[in-house]
Design a protein around this motif. Sequence first.
Motif, mmCIF file in Angstrom:
data_model
loop_
_atom_site.group_PDB
_atom_site.id
_atom_site.type_symbol
_atom_site.label_atom_id
_atom_site.label_comp_id
_atom_site.label_asym_id
_atom_site.label_seq_id
_atom_site.Cartn_x
_atom_site.Cartn_y
_atom_site.Cartn_z
ATOM 1 N N UNK A 26 0.872 -1.175 0.000
ATOM 2 C CA UNK A 26 0.000 0.000 0.000
ATOM 3 C C UNK A 26 0.905 1.219 0.000
ATOM 4 N N UNK A 27 0.704 2.103 -0.969
ATOM 5 C CA UNK A 27 1.593 3.244 -1.173
ATOM 6 C C UNK A 27 0.809 4.533 -1.021
ATOM 7 N N UNK A 28 1.376 5.474 -0.286
ATOM 8 C CA UNK A 28 0.764 6.782 -0.156
ATOM 9 C C UNK A 28 0.965 7.354 1.225
ATOM 10 N N UNK A 29 0.809 8.666 1.291
ATOM 11 C CA UNK A 29 0.965 9.345 2.568
ATOM 12 C C UNK A 29 -0.383 9.498 3.265
ATOM 13 N N UNK A 30 -1.402 9.878 2.533
ATOM 14 C CA UNK A 30 -2.742 10.019 3.114
ATOM 15 C C UNK A 30 -3.665 8.932 2.589
ATOM 16 N N UNK A 31 -3.933 8.958 1.306
ATOM 17 C CA UNK A 31 -4.784 7.942 0.687
ATOM 18 C C UNK A 31 -3.880 6.847 0.129
ATOM 19 N N UNK A 60 5.397 -3.197 12.493
ATOM 20 C CA UNK A 60 4.990 -4.404 11.779
ATOM 21 C C UNK A 60 3.515 -4.738 11.970
ATOM 22 N N UNK A 61 2.844 -4.068 12.856
ATOM 23 C CA UNK A 61 1.438 -4.352 13.131
ATOM 24 C C UNK A 61 0.598 -3.197 12.592
ATOM 25 N N UNK A 62 0.341 -3.220 11.299
ATOM 26 C CA UNK A 62 -0.401 -2.131 10.669
ATOM 27 C C UNK A 62 -1.839 -2.552 10.414
ATOM 28 N N UNK A 63 -2.817 -1.662 10.645
ATOM 29 C CA UNK A 63 -4.233 -2.021 10.515
ATOM 30 C C UNK A 63 -4.654 -2.452 9.110
ATOM 31 N N UNK A 64 -3.930 -2.059 8.078
ATOM 32 C CA UNK A 64 -4.309 -2.464 6.716
ATOM 33 C C UNK A 64 -3.931 -3.914 6.457
ATOM 34 N N UNK A 65 -3.123 -4.504 7.329
ATOM 35 C CA UNK A 65 -2.788 -5.910 7.196
ATOM 36 C C UNK A 65 -1.764 -6.207 6.122
ATOM 37 N N UNK A 66 -1.065 -5.215 5.626
ATOM 38 C CA UNK A 66 -0.067 -5.436 4.589
ATOM 39 C C UNK A 66 1.088 -4.478 4.749
ATOM 40 N N UNK A 67 1.987 -4.527 3.793
ATOM 41 C CA UNK A 67 3.133 -3.624 3.793
ATOM 42 C C UNK A 67 2.657 -2.262 3.299
ATOM 43 N N UNK A 68 2.933 -1.227 4.086
ATOM 44 C CA UNK A 68 2.556 0.132 3.708
ATOM 45 C C UNK A 68 3.819 0.951 3.525
ATOM 46 N N UNK A 69 3.949 1.598 2.367
ATOM 47 C CA UNK A 69 5.107 2.429 2.042
ATOM 48 C C UNK A 69 4.673 3.891 2.165
ATOM 49 N N UNK A 70 5.286 4.644 3.090
ATOM 50 C CA UNK A 70 4.863 6.026 3.344
ATOM 51 C C UNK A 70 5.517 7.043 2.410
ATOM 52 N N UNK A 71 5.239 6.923 1.114
ATOM 53 C CA UNK A 71 5.741 7.916 0.165
ATOM 54 C C UNK A 71 4.654 8.143 -0.882
ATOM 55 N N UNK A 72 4.834 9.160 -1.698
ATOM 56 C CA UNK A 72 3.822 9.424 -2.722
ATOM 57 C C UNK A 72 3.890 8.346 -3.804
ATOM 58 N N UNK A 73 2.791 8.173 -4.496
ATOM 59 C CA UNK A 73 2.722 7.206 -5.585
ATOM 60 C C UNK A 73 3.765 7.525 -6.661
ATOM 61 N N UNK A 74 3.966 8.809 -6.957
ATOM 62 C CA UNK A 74 4.942 9.223 -7.971
ATOM 63 C C UNK A 74 6.359 8.809 -7.591
ATOM 64 N N UNK A 75 6.728 9.012 -6.334
ATOM 65 C CA UNK A 75 8.066 8.629 -5.877
ATOM 66 C C UNK A 75 8.233 7.116 -5.950
#
Length: 85
Positions: A26-31, A60-75
Amino acid sequence: MAIRVPRIIKKSSTSLEVPKGHFAVYVGENQKKRFVIPISYLSQPSFQDLLSQAEDEFGFDHPMGGVTIPCSEDIFIHITSQFRI
């Protein structure tokens, strides 16, 4: 010079299907947007840096249940488009 398109399979966030040899991030800062990417990305140093940032921000315990990358989609697309896989 040709432009290399990354081997990212972008899917709807409602689809839970992931092809063999791939995993969802999951990629994004807000959405957050869901991407299905090759497991071979795990060997790339720049992708490992993104994962370290994700660990620092989300643990490692994120509510979305997957790997979340905290950067913009463009980056994310810019970084992954440089991989030679």
